[in-house]
Motif scaffolding. Structure first.
Motif, PDB file in Angstrom:
ATOM      1  N   GLU A   1       6.226   5.972  -8.025  1.00 27.97           N
ATOM      2  CA  GLU A   1       6.212   4.589  -8.705  1.00 27.97           C
ATOM      3  C   GLU A   1       5.372   3.722  -8.433  1.00 27.97           C
ATOM      4  O   GLU A   1       5.809   2.599  -7.604  1.00 27.97           O
ATOM      5  N   PRO A   2       3.994   4.027  -8.302  1.00 29.74           N
ATOM      6  CA  PRO A   2       3.106   3.003  -7.897  1.00 29.74           C
ATOM      7  C   PRO A   2       3.042   1.713  -8.516  1.00 29.74           C
ATOM      8  O   PRO A   2       3.414   1.730  -9.840  1.00 29.74           O
ATOM      9  N   PRO A   3       2.517   0.731  -8.064  1.00 29.55           N
ATOM     10  CA  PRO A   3       2.563  -0.847  -8.548  1.00 29.55           C
ATOM     11  C   PRO A   3       1.711  -0.603  -9.681  1.00 29.55           C
ATOM     12  O   PRO A   3       0.467   0.114  -9.671  1.00 29.55           O
ATOM     13  N   PRO A   4       1.691  -1.673 -10.480  1.00 33.87           N
ATOM     14  CA  PRO A   4       0.629  -1.751 -11.686  1.00 33.87           C
ATOM     15  C   PRO A   4      -0.528  -2.367 -11.125  1.00 33.87           C
ATOM     16  O   PRO A   4      -0.394  -3.051 -10.244  1.00 33.87           O
ATOM     17  N   PRO A   5      -1.895  -2.155 -11.719  1.00 30.58           N
ATOM     18  CA  PRO A   5      -2.920  -2.953 -11.010  1.00 30.58           C
ATOM     19  C   PRO A   5      -2.897  -4.167 -11.039  1.00 30.58           C
ATOM     20  O   PRO A   5      -2.380  -4.940 -12.154  1.00 30.58           O
ATOM     21  N   GLY A   6      -3.599  -4.868 -10.161  1.00 34.86           N
ATOM     22  CA  GLY A   6      -3.864  -6.631 -10.192  1.00 34.86           C
ATOM     23  C   GLY A   6      -2.871  -7.320  -9.140  1.00 34.86           C
ATOM     24  O   GLY A   6      -2.956  -8.322  -9.036  1.00 34.86           O
ATOM     25  N   LEU A   7      -1.852  -6.460  -8.762  1.00 28.67           N
ATOM     26  CA  LEU A   7      -0.713  -7.076  -7.819  1.00 28.67           C
ATOM     27  C   LEU A   7      -1.447  -7.416  -6.555  1.00 28.67           C
ATOM     28  O   LEU A   7      -2.061  -6.420  -6.111  1.00 28.67           O
ATOM     29  N   THR A   8      -1.169  -8.526  -5.867  1.00 32.13           N
ATOM     30  CA  THR A   8      -1.634  -8.540  -4.463  1.00 32.13           C
ATOM     31  C   THR A   8      -0.442  -7.675  -3.506  1.00 32.13           C
ATOM     32  O   THR A   8       0.491  -7.415  -3.891  1.00 32.13           O
TER      33      THR A   8
END
Length: 345
Positions: free
Chosen positions: A67-74
């Protein structure tokens, strides 16, 4: 001749534990099955399990982030929202009952409740209340995000080679609907209701049964999936029972360690890795704990992961040591002390 005369040095307390420097203690784990560097490995469990996941990456193994993070998160945003902490964004899973619950929901054997907690105009998932610290805008958003995690569990279990599960606690809080919470309502989030929230202290039989269900649920989808069980060396923060915290913690870890060992004995697809012993064991004298005697230091995690990965690479060949005449210390009245004579010198 007797059976102890053919035992290696690792079988004797003196040569395996008392005499070596703590950092030199080795051979604590002989893996039952291979885990290659490219084999997808899932992690789930207590907060210590999150440290193991990062350790797998550091040691060149294939930690499977389903469950990788959505793009754009720091990086800070990913950490705050608990992405990459475990293979699924379930948050901490301290008990076997909660892991069984997540798998039963993911594979359609049980229906997840539609309960939502609210606070400060936001909605929170009672079954992972800290995963989204700012909460959700609506109940529908809670359920949509939960479904993403359930899909990740299905995807991860179907593709993985191994699941490492770290058992943490035997105490948990249950709801009148039969579900189990990861934390007590009214602590992280929610409101405690003594008419529906009850303390559950899981027994050996309870934990054993829940883990058998976990194995069955997962292997129905992926018959080749293997399991490595560990026990968290992190003590409980507090007990809701009547025992002293020290006694309650010893009881909990003893139950979990016993179940893990029993299941490893019973099943070829289950192994036990002694992370607990490598941190909390006598020879290490609490040296891998922070001053609060709870948190494990980075050096401790590295020590554990070094044992894990080196064992998977295969055992080193130890020199054969000769045996000497028996040495009996004055005052030692334990009958089994004579066994030390049969160990290598």
């Amino acid at each position: 001749m007797n059976p102890y005369e053919s035992q290696p040095a690792r079988a004797f307390w003196r040569t395996a534990v008392a005499e070596p420097e703590p950092a030199a203690i080795g051979g604590v784990w002989t893996p039952k099955f291979a885990i290659g560097q490219d084999d997808p490995v899932l992690t789930a469990g207590s907060c210590f399990a999150a440290r193991l996941g990062r350790g797998l990456i550091d040691h060149g193994m294939n930690f499977f982030d389903a469950e990788p993070p959505p793009p754009g998160l720091t990086r800070d945003e990913r950490r705050a929202r608990h992405f990459g902490e475990f293979s699924f964004r379930t948050g901490n899973i301290y008990t076997a009952a909660v892991l069984r619950q997540w798998l039963a929901w993911a594979f359609g054997h049980e229906k997840a409740p539609d309960t939502v907690w609210t606070g400060d105009g936001r909605c929170f998932d009672p079954y992972r209340p800290s995963v989204e610290p700012a909460g959700f805008a609506s109940a529908d958003d809670v359920f949509a995000a939960r479904e993403e995690t359930l899909a990740a569990i299905r995807r991860g279990v179907a593709r993985a080679r191994c699941l490492i599960f770290t058992l943490g606690l035997t105490e948990a809080w249950g709801d009148a609907d039969g579900t189990v919470y990861p934390s007590c309502p009214g602590t992280v989030r929610g409101t405690f209701d003594d008419t529906r929230h009850t303390l559950r202290t899981f027994t050996f039989a309870d934990v054993h049964r829940d883990l058998l269900d976990v194995f069955a649920l997962a292997r129905a989808v992926n018959p080749d999936l293997r399991f490595v069980l560990t026990v968290s060396p992190v003590p409980l923060t507090a007990t809701a029972g009547t025992q002293h915290a020290l006694v309650a913690n010893t009881h909990a870890k003893s139950v979990l360690r016993s179940v893990a060992g029993q299941l490893a004995h019973e099943h070829d697809h289950v192994d036990y890795f002694p992370a607990y012993e490598l941190i909390a064991g006598q020879p290490f004298r609490s040296g891998f704990y922070e001053p609060n005697l709870r948190e494990v230091t980075a050096e401790g995690v590295e020590f554990v992961m070094g044992h894990f990965t080196s064992a998977l690479r295969g055992p080193a060949t130890a020199p054969v040591q000769e045996r000497r005449a028996p040495r009996v210390k004055g005052g030692d009245v334990c009958d089994d002390a004579v066994l030390d004579y049969y160990g290598p010198r």
